[in-house]
Design a protein around this motif. Structure first.
Motif, mmCIF file in Angstrom:
data_model
loop_
_atom_site.group_PDB
_atom_site.id
_atom_site.type_symbol
_atom_site.label_atom_id
_atom_site.label_comp_id
_atom_site.label_asym_id
_atom_site.label_seq_id
_atom_site.Cartn_x
_atom_site.Cartn_y
_atom_site.Cartn_z
ATOM 1 N N GLN A 57 0.834 -1.192 0.000
ATOM 2 C CA GLN A 57 0.000 0.000 0.000
ATOM 3 C C GLN A 57 0.875 1.251 0.000
ATOM 4 O OE1 GLN A 57 -3.643 -0.251 0.113
ATOM 5 N NE2 GLN A 57 -2.960 -2.331 -0.448
ATOM 6 N N GLY A 58 0.402 2.280 -0.693
ATOM 7 C CA GLY A 58 1.119 3.543 -0.709
ATOM 8 C C GLY A 58 2.483 3.416 -1.354
ATOM 9 N N GLN A 59 3.534 3.846 -0.630
ATOM 10 C CA GLN A 59 4.894 3.808 -1.146
ATOM 11 C C GLN A 59 5.633 2.532 -0.762
ATOM 12 O OE1 GLN A 59 6.761 7.393 0.272
ATOM 13 N NE2 GLN A 59 5.519 8.736 -1.037
ATOM 14 N N SER A 60 4.945 1.551 -0.232
ATOM 15 C CA SER A 60 5.578 0.290 0.138
ATOM 16 C C SER A 60 5.969 -0.487 -1.115
ATOM 17 C CB SER A 60 4.631 -0.547 0.998
ATOM 18 O OG SER A 60 5.225 -1.767 1.359
ATOM 19 N N ASP A 61 7.078 -1.195 -1.076
ATOM 20 C CA ASP A 61 7.553 -1.933 -2.233
ATOM 21 C C ASP A 61 7.151 -3.405 -2.132
ATOM 22 O OD1 ASP A 61 9.138 -2.717 -0.172
ATOM 23 O OD2 ASP A 61 11.037 -2.149 -1.086
ATOM 24 N N PRO A 62 7.226 -4.163 -3.243
ATOM 25 C CA PRO A 62 6.838 -5.574 -3.228
ATOM 26 C C PRO A 62 7.668 -6.420 -2.268
ATOM 27 C CG PRO A 62 6.926 -4.747 -5.477
ATOM 28 C CD PRO A 62 7.498 -3.676 -4.613
ATOM 29 N N ALA A 63 8.933 -6.067 -2.049
ATOM 30 C CA ALA A 63 9.760 -6.845 -1.120
ATOM 31 C C ALA A 63 9.202 -6.788 0.288
ATOM 32 C CB ALA A 63 11.199 -6.331 -1.159
ATOM 33 N N THR A 64 8.661 -5.636 0.664
ATOM 34 C CA THR A 64 8.056 -5.517 1.990
ATOM 35 C C THR A 64 6.818 -6.402 2.100
ATOM 36 O OG1 THR A 64 8.856 -3.237 2.169
ATOM 37 C CG2 THR A 64 7.068 -3.900 3.644
ATOM 38 N N ALA A 65 6.010 -6.417 1.043
ATOM 39 C CA ALA A 65 4.828 -7.279 1.040
ATOM 40 C C ALA A 65 5.219 -8.753 1.137
ATOM 41 C CB ALA A 65 4.001 -7.026 -0.219
ATOM 42 N N LEU A 66 6.294 -9.138 0.454
ATOM 43 C CA LEU A 66 6.758 -10.519 0.523
ATOM 44 C C LEU A 66 7.207 -10.881 1.936
ATOM 45 C CD1 LEU A 66 7.524 -13.186 -0.847
ATOM 46 C CD2 LEU A 66 9.729 -12.145 -1.451
ATOM 47 N N GLY A 67 7.917 -9.966 2.577
ATOM 48 C CA GLY A 67 8.361 -10.225 3.942
ATOM 49 C C GLY A 67 7.206 -10.354 4.920
ATOM 50 N N PHE A 68 6.202 -9.489 4.786
ATOM 51 C CA PHE A 68 5.049 -9.568 5.683
ATOM 52 C C PHE A 68 4.210 -10.819 5.395
ATOM 53 C CE2 PHE A 68 5.773 -5.092 6.795
ATOM 54 C CZ PHE A 68 5.490 -5.152 8.149
ATOM 55 N N ALA A 69 4.156 -11.246 4.142
ATOM 56 C CA ALA A 69 3.417 -12.472 3.831
ATOM 57 C C ALA A 69 4.026 -13.663 4.548
ATOM 58 C CB ALA A 69 3.406 -12.696 2.319
ATOM 59 N N GLN A 70 5.340 -13.753 4.545
ATOM 60 C CA GLN A 70 5.991 -14.853 5.252
ATOM 61 C C GLN A 70 5.805 -14.731 6.765
ATOM 62 O OE1 GLN A 70 10.040 -14.782 3.870
ATOM 63 N NE2 GLN A 70 9.511 -15.506 1.820
ATOM 64 N N ALA A 71 5.814 -13.499 7.263
ATOM 65 C CA ALA A 71 5.613 -13.301 8.700
ATOM 66 C C ALA A 71 4.190 -13.672 9.113
ATOM 67 C CB ALA A 71 5.908 -11.845 9.065
ATOM 68 N N TYR A 72 3.216 -13.251 8.329
ATOM 69 C CA TYR A 72 1.826 -13.594 8.643
ATOM 70 C C TYR A 72 1.587 -15.102 8.519
ATOM 71 C CZ TYR A 72 0.547 -8.655 8.629
ATOM 72 O OH TYR A 72 0.434 -7.308 8.925
ATOM 73 N N GLY A 73 2.301 -15.749 7.592
ATOM 74 C CA GLY A 73 2.153 -17.190 7.473
ATOM 75 C C GLY A 73 2.613 -17.921 8.721
ATOM 76 N N ARG A 74 3.606 -17.388 9.412
ATOM 77 C CA ARG A 74 4.118 -18.042 10.618
ATOM 78 C C ARG A 74 3.154 -17.912 11.795
ATOM 79 N NH1 ARG A 74 8.872 -15.198 8.832
ATOM 80 N NH2 ARG A 74 10.361 -16.622 7.820
ATOM 81 N N VAL A 75 2.365 -16.863 11.806
ATOM 82 C CA VAL A 75 1.478 -16.633 12.956
ATOM 83 C C VAL A 75 0.024 -16.945 12.622
ATOM 84 C CG1 VAL A 75 3.015 -14.850 13.852
ATOM 85 C CG2 VAL A 75 1.118 -14.187 12.362
ATOM 86 N N ALA A 76 -0.228 -17.548 11.460
ATOM 87 C CA ALA A 76 -1.612 -17.765 11.028
ATOM 88 C C ALA A 76 -2.366 -18.726 11.934
ATOM 89 C CB ALA A 76 -1.634 -18.282 9.591
ATOM 90 N N THR A 77 -1.675 -19.631 12.600
ATOM 91 C CA THR A 77 -2.348 -20.613 13.461
ATOM 92 C C THR A 77 -2.229 -20.261 14.938
ATOM 93 O OG1 THR A 77 -0.351 -21.991 13.421
ATOM 94 C CG2 THR A 77 -2.060 -22.479 11.802
ATOM 95 N N GLN A 78 -1.857 -19.037 15.241
ATOM 96 C CA GLN A 78 -1.812 -18.611 16.637
ATOM 97 C C GLN A 78 -3.223 -18.339 17.156
ATOM 98 O OE1 GLN A 78 1.045 -18.605 18.455
ATOM 99 N NE2 GLN A 78 2.024 -19.428 16.610
ATOM 100 N N LEU A 79 -3.387 -18.446 18.467
ATOM 101 C CA LEU A 79 -4.717 -18.272 19.063
ATOM 102 C C LEU A 79 -5.291 -16.889 18.785
ATOM 103 C CD1 LEU A 79 -4.136 -20.029 22.513
ATOM 104 C CD2 LEU A 79 -5.198 -20.965 20.450
ATOM 105 N N ALA A 80 -4.442 -15.860 18.759
ATOM 106 C CA ALA A 80 -4.937 -14.504 18.528
ATOM 107 C C ALA A 80 -5.533 -14.353 17.128
ATOM 108 C CB ALA A 80 -3.805 -13.502 18.728
#
Length: 217
Positions: free
Chosen positions: A60-83
């Motif tokens: 979003q905005g001025q964020s680059d695709p590399a940042t989106a790739l990094g957050f995708a991997q981070a969200y994948g690690r926490v996808a099965t957390q209770l929160a």
């Protein structure tokens, strides 16, 4: 006394028959037992179905695709957390513990994509669970989209699977037979040599050299 005396000849006869069997008899026997065990597993095991939903991270905005790739991997690690699974419990009709057992999450090192897969013995339940967890993950991540500059969007919804992903009965029989044959081969390798084989080996060993010298003399 008579029973014990009768039992001894029977035991001796059984041992004699076992001794006359070829040395490789364990290989087909173990393969047959393994195939039988595989068939039993294939018949008794409940088929499992797997459905997969995909979520994509969009910069979003001025964020680059590399940042989106990094957050995708981070969200994948926490996808099965209770929160994250809080919202998915109601839609899937499962507890957070049950969701953690039935859901698997995978990410790609090249694309900002998150795959949420759910397994169940009911096809419709697998699709509902995968979509529920994917929506819950996107909702939880988008609460922080203003600071992360990355938004999760649904890319592909999970559909009801038509074929089970677990092993079929034929494959179970094949795997069981191969495993049994492997164990039978290992048993042949570690099997101790019998008395007859040891005697044959000892007879094949030539006599000492001193005996040859005396005969020549």
């Amino acid at each position: 006394m008579n029973d014990s005396a009768t039992e001894r000849p029977r035991t001796g006869a059984l041992r004699a028959r076992a001794a006359r069997l070829p040395r490789w008899w364990a290989l087909p026997a173990c393969a047959a037992l393994g195939a039988l065990a595989g068939a039993g597993y294939g018949v008794l095991h409940t088929p499992q179905y797997t459905a997969t939903s995909y979520v994509i991270a969009v910069p979003q905005g001025q964020s680059d695709p590399a940042t989106a790739l990094g957050f995708a991997q981070a969200y994948g690690r926490v996808a099965t957390q209770l929160a994250v699974l809080g919202d998915a419990q109601v839609a899937a009709g499962m507890s957070a513990t049950e969701l953690q057992k039935s859901v698997q999450v995978a990410t790609s090192p090249d694309a900002p994509m998150i795959a949420v897969s759910a397994s169940s013995d009911r096809p419709a339940e697998a699709a509902i669970t995968a979509n529920a967890v994917a929506r819950s993950l996107a909702s939880s991540a988008n609460h922080a989209k203003d600071s992360t500059r990355v938004k999760l969007l649904a890319f592909s919804r999970a559909v009801r699977p038509t074929e089970p992903t677990s092993l079929s009965t034929g494959v179970s029989v094949l795997v069981g037979g191969c495993a049994g044959g492997l164990l039978g081969g290992l048993a042949l390798l570690v099997r101790p040599r019998g008395r007859e084989e040891e005697a044959a080996g000892a007879a094949a060993v030539p006599g000492p050299a001193s005996g040859l010298v005396r005969s020549n003399a």
